[in-house]
Each structure stands twice: as C-alpha cells, then as structure tokens.
Design a protein around this motif. Structure first.
Motif, mmCIF file in Angstrom:
data_model
loop_
_atom_site.group_PDB
_atom_site.id
_atom_site.type_symbol
_atom_site.label_atom_id
_atom_site.label_comp_id
_atom_site.label_asym_id
_atom_site.label_seq_id
_atom_site.Cartn_x
_atom_site.Cartn_y
_atom_site.Cartn_z
ATOM 1 N N LEU A 243 32.216 46.464 28.988
ATOM 2 C CA LEU A 243 33.612 46.462 29.448
ATOM 3 C C LEU A 243 34.590 46.857 28.345
ATOM 4 O O LEU A 243 35.634 47.444 28.614
ATOM 5 C CB LEU A 243 33.985 45.084 30.005
ATOM 6 N N ASP A 285 41.405 43.328 31.466
ATOM 7 C CA ASP A 285 41.454 42.313 32.528
ATOM 8 C C ASP A 285 40.074 41.887 33.031
ATOM 9 O O ASP A 285 39.842 40.694 33.216
ATOM 10 C CB ASP A 285 42.318 42.801 33.697
ATOM 11 N N PRO A 286 39.139 42.839 33.290
ATOM 12 C CA PRO A 286 37.818 42.372 33.768
ATOM 13 C C PRO A 286 37.112 41.474 32.761
ATOM 14 O O PRO A 286 36.477 40.499 33.149
ATOM 15 C CB PRO A 286 37.036 43.674 34.015
ATOM 16 N N HIS A 289 38.764 38.099 32.943
ATOM 17 C CA HIS A 289 38.347 37.461 34.203
ATOM 18 C C HIS A 289 36.953 36.849 34.063
ATOM 19 O O HIS A 289 36.715 35.707 34.451
ATOM 20 C CB HIS A 289 38.367 38.517 35.308
ATOM 21 N N PHE A 290 36.052 37.611 33.469
ATOM 22 C CA PHE A 290 34.685 37.131 33.254
ATOM 23 C C PHE A 290 34.674 35.964 32.269
ATOM 24 O O PHE A 290 33.943 34.981 32.447
ATOM 25 C CB PHE A 290 33.827 38.304 32.751
ATOM 26 N N ILE A 292 36.968 33.810 31.831
ATOM 27 C CA ILE A 292 37.490 32.607 32.490
ATOM 28 C C ILE A 292 36.344 31.838 33.140
ATOM 29 O O ILE A 292 36.276 30.606 33.058
ATOM 30 C CB ILE A 292 38.584 32.987 33.515
ATOM 31 N N LEU A 293 35.410 32.570 33.758
ATOM 32 C CA LEU A 293 34.231 31.903 34.338
ATOM 33 C C LEU A 293 33.404 31.220 33.251
ATOM 34 O O LEU A 293 32.994 30.063 33.391
ATOM 35 C CB LEU A 293 33.372 32.909 35.107
ATOM 36 N N LEU A 372 47.914 35.905 34.488
ATOM 37 C CA LEU A 372 46.600 35.909 33.837
ATOM 38 C C LEU A 372 46.575 35.117 32.525
ATOM 39 O O LEU A 372 45.664 34.300 32.327
ATOM 40 C CB LEU A 372 46.128 37.360 33.633
ATOM 41 N N PHE B 357 35.268 35.991 43.383
ATOM 42 C CA PHE B 357 35.196 36.259 41.943
ATOM 43 C C PHE B 357 34.708 37.686 41.674
ATOM 44 O O PHE B 357 35.301 38.422 40.875
ATOM 45 C CB PHE B 357 34.266 35.254 41.268
ATOM 46 N N ILE B 360 37.283 40.403 42.745
ATOM 47 C CA ILE B 360 38.381 40.495 41.770
ATOM 48 C C ILE B 360 37.906 41.239 40.528
ATOM 49 O O ILE B 360 38.598 42.100 39.982
ATOM 50 C CB ILE B 360 38.895 39.092 41.385
ATOM 51 N N PHE B 361 36.686 40.907 40.101
ATOM 52 C CA PHE B 361 36.111 41.541 38.915
ATOM 53 C C PHE B 361 36.074 43.068 39.070
ATOM 54 O O PHE B 361 36.537 43.798 38.188
ATOM 55 C CB PHE B 361 34.707 40.982 38.680
ATOM 56 N N VAL B 362 35.558 43.528 40.206
ATOM 57 C CA VAL B 362 35.480 44.975 40.435
ATOM 58 C C VAL B 362 36.883 45.583 40.474
ATOM 59 O O VAL B 362 37.140 46.622 39.850
ATOM 60 C CB VAL B 362 34.719 45.294 41.741
ATOM 61 N N THR B 364 39.619 44.565 39.068
ATOM 62 C CA THR B 364 40.270 44.645 37.751
ATOM 63 C C THR B 364 39.771 45.861 36.977
ATOM 64 O O THR B 364 40.453 46.367 36.095
ATOM 65 C CB THR B 364 40.039 43.380 36.887
ATOM 66 N N ILE B 365 38.557 46.309 37.299
ATOM 67 C CA ILE B 365 38.034 47.511 36.641
ATOM 68 C C ILE B 365 38.603 48.769 37.274
ATOM 69 O O ILE B 365 39.034 49.691 36.578
ATOM 70 C CB ILE B 365 36.485 47.546 36.702
ATOM 71 N N PHE B 371 46.899 41.391 37.537
ATOM 72 C CA PHE B 371 45.874 40.436 37.970
ATOM 73 C C PHE B 371 46.284 39.689 39.245
ATOM 74 O O PHE B 371 45.493 39.580 40.196
ATOM 75 C CB PHE B 371 45.614 39.445 36.839
ATOM 76 N N LEU B 372 47.502 39.186 39.281
ATOM 77 C CA LEU B 372 47.913 38.345 40.411
ATOM 78 C C LEU B 372 47.891 39.093 41.747
ATOM 79 O O LEU B 372 47.347 38.572 42.725
ATOM 80 C CB LEU B 372 49.285 37.724 40.136
#
Ligand SMILES: [K+]
Ligand SMILES: [K+]
Lengths: 439, 439
Positions: A243, A285-286, A289-290, A292-293, A372, B357, B360-362, B364-365, B371-372
């Motif tokens: 990423l 952002d991705p 996002h990842f 955050i998990l 975010l 999840f 959203i991940f895809v 963001t790419i 993000f929101l």
C-alpha cells in the motif's frame, strides 16, 4: 477506609490502585523541575495516564518538554503500568515475608488475566525475572549502537529508557519523530521489535515457552498466540509494503531494503507498541484503515499491550466460521473452546466497540479535526498503541479527557470486564476443554 | 439445468433469482427508450441493483436521466425486491392452482426470514393484501397533496411512484434533492414516514398486530420491534435536532416547527428508508457518525429494509448486558432468548462488519473521496438505505462494483447467512422459549 477496600471487588480495587498511581504521577510531572517549561495539569494528567497505561500518546513533545527527572517519572510509570501494579503488590508481600493470601492472588490473577489461581506466585516471579533479564540484555545491545553515537552517559540512558519503553509496549521515544531516523538500521529495528513482540505475547506464553520443550506440548493459548502473532505480522507487513510502496512521503523515498525494514517495523508496532519509523500522518487512507483494525485487535492477554486482544479476535473469527459451517463447537488443535469464552469475547468486543463509538462521537463534536484522524486517535488510545496522525497536541480539554478515559479503559477495561464475566459452566465434552485467555 | 436448480440450497436459489431479476432490469434500463441520454452498462447495473435491493443509491439523477419507461422499470424492481421475489413465486403457484410444496415454502420462509413453516401461505396472502391496500391508501393521500400542485396525470403518477418507493423503503425520489422541498410539509412528512415505518416493521409484525387485540398477546418479536422502533426513533430525532440545531446548511435556516419536522423525518428515514429532506452532505460529522450506526442497525426482519436488523442489534445489546450482570439467560418480557439466536446475531454482526471493513478498504484505494463519505456510502449500501454524502456519482467502476456487491449482500446476505446458521437445539427451560428474528 480499610473495611471499605475489603468490600471492593478486585476490579474496583485495581481501578483504584491505577488511579492512585496516575494521580501521583501527575503530581510528580507537574513539579517545576520535571519540565523545561510549565505544563498544564491536564497535560500532566494526560502524560501520566499515557505512561501508566503504556499508551505513548503525547500532548507535549517528550524530547523537549521534560527534564531528566520528568523522563524518569515517565519511565517509572511505564514499568509500573507494564508489569502490572498487582504483581508489584505481590512482590512486596513476598519481600516482606508475608503470607500471600487468597485475596492477593485474586488481584494478581486479574491483573494477569489468569483463569486459575494455581501458579500465580510462580508467574509473578517469572514475570520479574524475564522482564529484568530481557530489559537488561536489550539495554546492552542498544548501548552497542547508541554509546558510539551519543556518548557514554546519554547512550546508556537512551538504551535504558527505550528498552523499558519497548519491552512494555509503551511507545514513548526520546525523539520527536519517534525512531524515524533509524528506519533502515538493523540493530535498532531488530532489538526494539523483538522487545515489544516478546512483551506483547504475554507472560503466560513466555512462562509456557520456558517450561515446555516442544511446540505440541504448549497450551492452546500459547499456540494460538504464537501462530496468530506470526500470521498477523506477516500479513500486516505485506499490506503496508504494497500500500505504501509508491507513497513519496513514506516508503517511496527509501531504498528497497529500507522499505522492507520500515514495513516490518510498522507492521509489528501497530497492534500495541506504538513506536513509529514512518510519519503516520503521511500514510495513505487504506493503510490507516487497516492499521485501525490492527490497533483494535491489539496484543496478547496478560501482556503489556491493549486492545481486545489477539485471542479474543481469533475466538470471534473461529466462532463465526464454526457457525457458518453449521458445527456446534469451536475446535482448534484438537481442543474445543468453551461457550463461556465465546460469550466473554462477544461482550469484550461489543463493549469496546461501544466505547470507541461514543468517544469518536464526542470528539467529532469537540474537535476541529477530520473524521479519520479522530477515529485513529481513539482506537490508538483504546489499544494503548500511542500512534497518532498528529492531533494529540491540538486536542481540546474535553478531547484530552475523553482520550484519557479511553486509554484507562483500554488498559483496564476489557480485562476487568472479562473478570466480572468469568463463570464456571459444565459442558458436554467431546474433545477435552481448555481455556483461551480473552481480553 | 432443472436438476441442478433442485440441488441448490435455498440460499443459492434466492441469490440466483435475485441475480436474474437484476440482469433483466439492467437490460431494460439499458434500452434506448429507458433513458433520456445513453447510460453505461455499469450505471444500468448499478441502478437495477439499487432498485431491486430497495437501496436507492443513484449514480445518475433519477429525475432527469430516465424516461417514464425507465422509471416504471425502476418502480417495478422496487416492488419485486421489496415484497420478495419468493413470495411472488408462491403467489404464482397459488394463482395457477398448483399445490404449494415443502420446497417452495422453504424459499418463502427464507425470504421472509421465518423460523417455522407454519403460516407461510397465510403470511404471503396477508403480505400482498397489506401492501396493496396500504400503497393504495397512501397514493390517494399523496394525490390530495400533489394533484393540486402538479396536475392530474403527474400528480397521480408521482403519488403512485413515491408510495411504492416509500412503503418498500426504497428511497428513490423523482426530485434530485429528494423531498427537501417538502421539509416542513405535514402531509408529505406524515404519509411518507408512516409508509416506510410500517414497511420497516416487517410483515410478521403487521400480521401479528392484525390478529391480536392487546399488546400483551403479541409475540416477543413484535413487542421488541415496536418498542425498539419507537425508542430508537425518539432518540435519533432528539440527537439530530440538538446536533444540527445551529447548522446553517441544515436545520439552522428553518423555523422551529420545520426543525422538528426535519429532525423527525431524518431520524426515521436513516435506518433504511433513505429519503432525505435535508442535504446529507451538509450534516455535521457527529450527526453523520450517529447516522452510520442507525444505518448499520437497519429495520426489522422480514421487512423491506436492510442492515443487521433492529432485533439483531437488541439481542446483542441484551446479551452483553446480561453477561455483565452475571446472569445466564437473556430474559425479555418474561421470555428467554435461545442461545442459538445469540450466536446467529453474533455471526450476522461480525460478517457484516467484515464486509463493511473490506468494502471501505477497497474504496479508500480506488476512490479520491475522503474517509467519512466512503464509510457513509458503504454502510448506506449495506443497510440498503440509499443516503449519500454525494460521492455515488463520482465512483470509479471498481467503486461501483463494490457498492453493487455490498447492496446485494446487504439485502440478501445476513438473511441467507442466518438461514444457513439456523439450528435446532434443546435448552434448559426456565421461562418458555420463544424465537426472535435476527437478520
Ligand atoms: K503503546
Ligand atoms: K432504501
């Protein structure tokens, strides 16, 4: 007062003791000789909580704001918080030659998240032995790197500070940009990450590893933790590498070797250690996002880390997979996982999600920041991670208070909740049952 | 082919039938006389999926892009999707005088999310009766408002379209800005919201309400749904009123009466209906954050809505509260909730969170958006809500595909998963056990 304390349940007592230490830490950090320029009571409270909960979020720059005295206060809080005050209490009892009663064992049991009382004293002994030995070895190794660079006194002091901070997954660094300057340095990368990976496995796993000679003989909990930690770190490393590969502000400007080091470091640090060798605010952002998990999942039970805990996450995943397959019992490595564990995991996860949801809600009202960075900050606090996209210093007083509460709950909450949930229940046995620590 | 279909399990068959209808709808919408200017296959597929899953997300402006023919295709898909193709199938069997076999009952049972086969035929009869009567009454009421304003033909047509769209919680409106122009109009507010609230309760609740004369005699499921719907709507209305009170782009410019109407409308529409009388993109972050939770929760089981379903959410909350109290069984209104229901709720919630999840991940790419808006879009698709902060039209092809999959899974997924999870299990009874529909 004494009778009142005896009437408290262990969860309440644990919370009380943590609170007292945080207040003491706050007062120490507010002393004029703890800081280079005066800081507010809120910032002192925030820093003390961040250190005691081994989070590492910083409202003021640790490198410049604190004197040597202030830094010693911080590193002491880290060591206290990381090893668990309760085990300290037991140690004091041991040292004073007092008999260790049922009540004290319960306290330690809870702070270590153990499900049986047996072996608690042994565990605490091992815990101290391991911690001091590992921290000392790491300090020596780091000194080999830092004494030549920084001179004797500063080099040894920095090695001392960072080995404690890393082993306890605290994430406090004495440089404003974390460990970014060592992004491609093998010694720093290996020593620091080994410290917090070992710290993040949890002491029960380490004790188990010490006493068993083959992998097969390990407890179910240890097996899940070791395989889980390894797998999630590999996946995280590959994700971050892919990423961020072309991101000019993170991996883009590094050599290929440095790219791998940085991906590895950021992958293993995110679940709870909280050190950074990349600029978090520049990640895409991705990746955020990842991460955050990863931060939500966290490290192992009875470890220095936070989050819902890796085993809780794995139990939830296994529960869902099992029920999708139409099977009745979760089977891992020829062991079934008890239903009570599943319910406990469900409760931990949902309470955590609720806490995070509410905290984000309040911050979207009180803070100017985008969504975010707020989500990232809250989950980082909950997982006692300490990474930030850069909004910690700009938080309003209410914002700081919310993050303080979330750090506190992240360190003590799931654990204390889990304890209040623990129940004995008989179940039809196919495979022999064995506990998995969750939360 | 026929033998293959018979070998499919009901979940697979349901997915197949939905897919076929979406493909037919796509082809119809791609016909030259369906649109004013040519649209891409992707946009036709997106619109057909959005209509068939009663979501209401629009990649092109429904008001200007489609001809009357195109709009009729859309409203037909809405009615098909909303009432459930499976109940249509049973109706056809009934009309043709064929015996309704076990197999067909299973299909309807699943599409209605029923846990017993008894009363399925009766349910479908009631379902059609209710739907047509309610839609007709609503059409007449809306005509009283719209015929004077828009003339006879347009007024009646608009009443027809919006009453079907509202009762099926589809959220498609024939104005680009939704129902914003009627933000303070009592008739539109009351008729439209009553339509989708009734549709969102689920047909089992309506049938139950019709056949019982006091609240106490209602099934546990109906009681939970009615009290839950009422409570969550009140809370949501107050939240939106307070949070948006001073926002000049939403409530700020309205009169006090209009403020209450708009808060009420946005509160009840968010869980699945998807109409809007405020500009969603102008809402404040805390409101958006709160709405994301509402969209995730969704409406009732066996209703026209999506989401994990209100009962699933309530079961999860009750499960956590029960275990925090140290009790063994969830008791509501002198009934216990079976453990299998809790596991099913857990599975539905976790699968849904995973899906969201990953989507959203895809995005963001693949998307440029912040993000929101991405989180909002994905959860809106999952809850088949159809509200958007405005990024639907700008989605990349991969982005559209992801949202199509999420809408599809949001409409069919939790339900079909729930079916594959349904198991009979004996349990120690204290209070008599009763099922609660989840998902
Ligand atoms: K940390
Ligand atoms: K909708």
């Amino acid at each position: 007062m004494k009778t009142k304390m005896i009437n408290m349940n262990p969860s309440q007592l644990l919370i009380l003791v943590f609170t007292i230490f945080i207040i003491i830490g706050t007062i120490f950090l507010k002393l004029p000789w703890a800081t280079t320029t005066s800081i507010s009571w809120w910032d002192a409270l925030f820093t003390a909580t961040s250190a005691m909960t081994v989070t590492g979020l910083a409202v003021v720059d640790t490198e410049t704001a604190y004197t040597l005295f202030g830094e010693i206060v911080i590193v002491s809080l880290i060591q206290l918080g990381g090893l668990g005050i309760m085990s300290f209490a037991v140690l004091i009892f041991m040292v004073l030659g007092k008999k260790i009663g049922f009540r004290e064992r319960i306290l330690v049991q809870q702070s270590m998240n153990q499900t049986s009382l047996g072996g608690v004293v042994q565990l605490v002994r091992n815990l101290f032995f391991f911690s001091l030995v590992i921290e000392f070895i790491a300090m020596v190794l780091l000194s080999l790197r830092w004494v030549p660079e920084l001179g004797w006194s500063k080099g040894i002091y920095y090695s001392f500070f960072h080995s404690i901070s890393a082993f306890n997954n605290a994430g406090f660094a004495l440089w404003s940009d974390g460990l970014s300057r060592y992004v491609g340095d093998p010694i720093i990368n290996i020593v620091i990450t080994l410290l917090f990976i070992i710290g993040g496995l949890g002491f029960t796993v380490l004790a188990d590893l010490k006493s068993k000679d083959t992998f097969r003989k390990l407890s179910l909990h240890s097996k899940i933790m070791i395989v889980g930690t390894f797998s999630i770190n590999i996946v995280a490393m590959l994700f971050i590498f892919i990423l961020e590969y072309g991101n000019p502000n993170t991996l883009g400007s590094l050599s290929l070797v440095e790219k791998w080091w940085a991906s590895y470091f950021q992958a293993v640090t995110t679940r709870t250690a909280g050190f950074n060798s990349l600029d978090i605010g520049s990640l895409s952002d991705p990746t955020i996002h990842f991460m955050i998990l990863l931060m939500f999942v966290g490290a192992g039970s009875a470890s220095t880390g936070g989050g819902i805990k890796l085993t809780t996450f794995i139990v939830i995943v296994l529960a869902v997979v099992t029920y999708l397959k139409g099977k009745k019992e979760i089977v891992v490595a020829r062991r079934t996982v008890a239903e009570t564990i599943i319910f406990r995991s469900l409760a931990i996860t949902m309470i955590s999600l609720t806490l995070i949801f509410l905290a984000i809600f309040v911050l979207t009202i009180t803070e100017e920041a985008a969504f975010l960075p707020i989500v990232f900050e809250v989950v980082s606090a909950f997982g006692t991670v300490g990474l930030s996209m850069g909004i910690t210093g700009t938080l309003s007083i209410i914002g700081k208070l919310v993050i303080i509460i979330v750090m506190f709950a992240g360190k003590l909450g799931p654990l204390t909740f889990a304890f209040s949930l623990a129940r004995q229940e008989k179940s039809k046995i196919r495979y022999p049952q064995e506990d998995v620590l969750t939360g």
